[in-house]
Scaffold this motif. Structure first.
Motif, PDB file in Angstrom:
ATOM      1  N   VAL A 128      -0.460   7.265   5.754  1.00 19.47           N
ATOM      2  CA  VAL A 128      -0.391   6.515   4.501  1.00 19.47           C
ATOM      3  C   VAL A 128       0.123   5.093   4.743  1.00 19.47           C
ATOM      4  N   LEU A 129       1.099   4.928   5.617  1.00 21.14           N
ATOM      5  CA  LEU A 129       1.602   3.579   5.902  1.00 21.14           C
ATOM      6  C   LEU A 129       0.540   2.734   6.606  1.00 21.14           C
ATOM      7  N   GLU A 130      -0.258   3.361   7.452  1.00 19.22           N
ATOM      8  CA  GLU A 130      -1.369   2.639   8.082  1.00 19.22           C
ATOM      9  C   GLU A 130      -2.381   2.186   7.039  1.00 19.22           C
ATOM     10  N   LEU A 131      -2.683   3.068   6.086  1.00 18.67           N
ATOM     11  CA  LEU A 131      -3.614   2.720   5.012  1.00 18.67           C
ATOM     12  C   LEU A 131      -3.054   1.600   4.141  1.00 18.67           C
ATOM     13  N   ALA A 132      -1.756   1.646   3.873  1.00 20.68           N
ATOM     14  CA  ALA A 132      -1.124   0.598   3.070  1.00 20.68           C
ATOM     15  C   ALA A 132      -1.216  -0.746   3.770  1.00 20.68           C
ATOM     16  N   ASN A 133      -0.976  -0.760   5.061  1.00 19.04           N
ATOM     17  CA  ASN A 133      -1.084  -2.018   5.819  1.00 19.04           C
ATOM     18  C   ASN A 133      -2.509  -2.543   5.827  1.00 19.04           C
ATOM     19  N   GLU A 134      -3.471  -1.634   5.991  1.00 20.45           N
ATOM     20  CA  GLU A 134      -4.881  -2.042   5.983  1.00 20.45           C
ATOM     21  C   GLU A 134      -5.288  -2.615   4.631  1.00 20.45           C
ATOM     22  N   ALA A 135      -4.650  -2.132   3.559  1.00 19.29           N
ATOM     23  CA  ALA A 135      -4.952  -2.612   2.204  1.00 19.29           C
ATOM     24  C   ALA A 135      -4.096  -3.809   1.811  1.00 19.29           C
ATOM     25  N   ASP A 136      -3.374  -4.375   2.803  1.00 18.49           N
ATOM     26  CA  ASP A 136      -2.522  -5.559   2.590  1.00 18.49           C
ATOM     27  C   ASP A 136      -1.408  -5.302   1.574  1.00 18.49           C
ATOM     28  N   MET A 137      -0.922  -4.061   1.542  1.00 22.46           N
ATOM     29  CA  MET A 137       0.253  -3.764   0.733  1.00 22.46           C
ATOM     30  C   MET A 137       1.501  -4.033   1.577  1.00 22.46           C
ATOM     31  N   GLU A 138       2.518  -4.570   0.974  1.00 26.59           N
ATOM     32  CA  GLU A 138       3.750  -4.863   1.711  1.00 26.59           C
ATOM     33  C   GLU A 138       4.561  -3.574   1.879  1.00 26.59           C
ATOM     34  N   VAL A 139       5.027  -3.344   3.106  1.00 28.62           N
ATOM     35  CA  VAL A 139       5.772  -2.131   3.427  1.00 28.62           C
ATOM     36  C   VAL A 139       7.086  -2.501   4.098  1.00 28.62           C
ATOM     37  N   GLU A 140       8.159  -1.846   3.681  1.00 27.63           N
ATOM     38  CA  GLU A 140       9.460  -1.978   4.335  1.00 27.63           C
ATOM     39  C   GLU A 140       9.945  -0.593   4.729  1.00 27.63           C
TER      40      GLU A 140
END
Length: 282
Positions: A212-224
Motif C-alpha cells: 500500500v505504501l508503494e502504491l501511495a508513492n506511485e500515486a504521488d501521495m505524501e507518506v510519513e
C-alpha cells in the motif's frame, strides 16, 4: 463435506487433523505463522509472505520442514482441494513435539499445519461502512516484528473491542499508536499526509503495508513513516488499517469520537481500489 487441512505431510478432513499434546506451539507458543490472501483461486503477494516467514523462523532459530517451493505446492493443493475462490490461507510452523522443557529440544521435527478460510474480501461490508476502534494499552512482548503464534495480548485487545461494542482496537504505548490488534494502523492528516508507524521491533512488518505504501508513492501521495499519537489520530481527517485479509479498511471513529466526518474518506477508499486492482492484475 468438511474442509481439508494439511498436517505434516497429510491432507486430512479437519475433524481428523491433529497435532501432539507435546507440540511446543501448544505448550509454549513456540511457533510462527503467515496468512496469505486468495483471490480468484490465486495466492496474492505470497512470495513476500514466505520471505517474512523465513525471517521469523531465523529470528527464533527454528528450521522449516519444507522448502519455499514445497510450501507453495502444498498451498495450491489446499486451495484446489477446498475449492477456495476468495479468502485466506493460514500456515503455521512450530518447533515440533518434545517433552516439556523451556530449552530448545534437540533433533525435533518441526510441525507444519495449513488450512484455508473462505471470506468475503473484495466486497467487505466493513470496508464499505468503515470500522470503529477503541484504544487499548499495548502489553505485547518486545519483538512484535516476529510473526509468532503468541497472540493472547491481541486476543484480549480484540475482546475488549467486542465488549465495548466496536470492531477493533488500536494498541498504544507511551501515548503513541503501535498498530491494530491484527493490522497496521494509519492516519491521514488534514494536510493529506499518510502517516504510519515506522518499521522496528515495535510493529509487524506488514506485507500489505509495504504494498500500500508503494502504491501511495506511485500515486504521488505524501507518506510519513513515524509514530503518531492518539491525539493526532483523533484529530485526523481520515484513518485506516491494512492486513492481508482486510486490504485497506477505513477507520471512522476512535474511542467514540468520529474521525473526520465519521465516514470512509476518499484517500482510504482510493488506496483500497488501487490495491485491489493491483492484486487482481498480478
Amino acid at each position: 463435506m468438511s474442509r481439508i487441512v494439511y498436517v505434516n505431510g497429510s491432507y486430512l478432513p479437519e475433524e481428523d487433523a491433529k497435532v501432539s499434546v507435546f507440540d511446543r506451539g501448544f505448550l509454549f507458543a513456540d511457533g510462527v505463522y503467515e496468512v496469505s490472501t486468495v483471490l480468484e483461486g490465486r495466492l496474492i503477494d505470497n512470495e513476500a509472505h514466505l520471505v517474512r516467514l523465513k525471517r521469523s523462523l531465523n529470528e527464533l532459530q527454528m528450521e522449516s520442514p519444507a522448502s519455499p517451493s514445497e510450501i507453495v505446492e502444498i498451498q495450491n493443493e489446499l486451495i484446489k482441494r477446498n475449492g477456495l475462490n476468495e479468502g485466506g490461507l493460514y500456515l503455521q510452523i512450530t518447533r515440533g513435539a518434545a517433552d516439556r522443557d523451556f530449552a530448545f529440544p534437540k533433533n525435533t521435527t518441526p510441525t507444519l499445519v495449513m488450512f484455508t478460510q473462505e471470506k468475503n474480501l473484495l466486497n467487505s461490508p466493513a470496508a464499505e461502512k468503515g470500522i470503529s476502534v477503541i484504544s487499548v494499552e499495548d502489553i505485547r512482548w518486545g519483538r512484535r516484528d516476529i510473526k509468532t503464534v503468541g497472540l493472547l495480548a491481541p486476543v484480549l485487545a480484540k475482546q475488549a473491542a467486542v465488549v465495548a461494542g466496536v470492531d477493533d482496537a488500536w494498541l498504544y504505548e507511551d501515548g503513541y499508536v503501535t498498530e491494530g490488534s491484527s493490522n497496521n494502523a494509519y492516519i491521514i492528516t488534514k494536510a493529506g499526509t499518510i502517516v504510519t508507524r515506522n518499521l522496528g521491533n515495535e510493529i509487524l512488518h506488514g506485507i500489505t503495508r509495504r504494498a500500500v505504501l508503494e502504491l501511495a508513492n506511485e500515486a504521488d501521495m505524501e507518506v510519513e513513516e513515524r509514530a503518531f499519537t492518539l491525539d493526532e489520530a483523533a484529530d485526523a481527517a481520515e484513518a485506516f488499517v491494512t492486513s492481508a485479509t482486510t486490504f485497506v479498511t477505513p477507520v471512522i471513529s476512535l474511542d467514540g469520537k468520529a474521525i473526520g466526518d465519521g465516514k470512509p474518506g476518499p484517500l482510504a477508499k482510493r488506496l483500497r481500489q488501487l490495491y485491489i486492482e493491483q492484486a487482481l492484475e498480478s
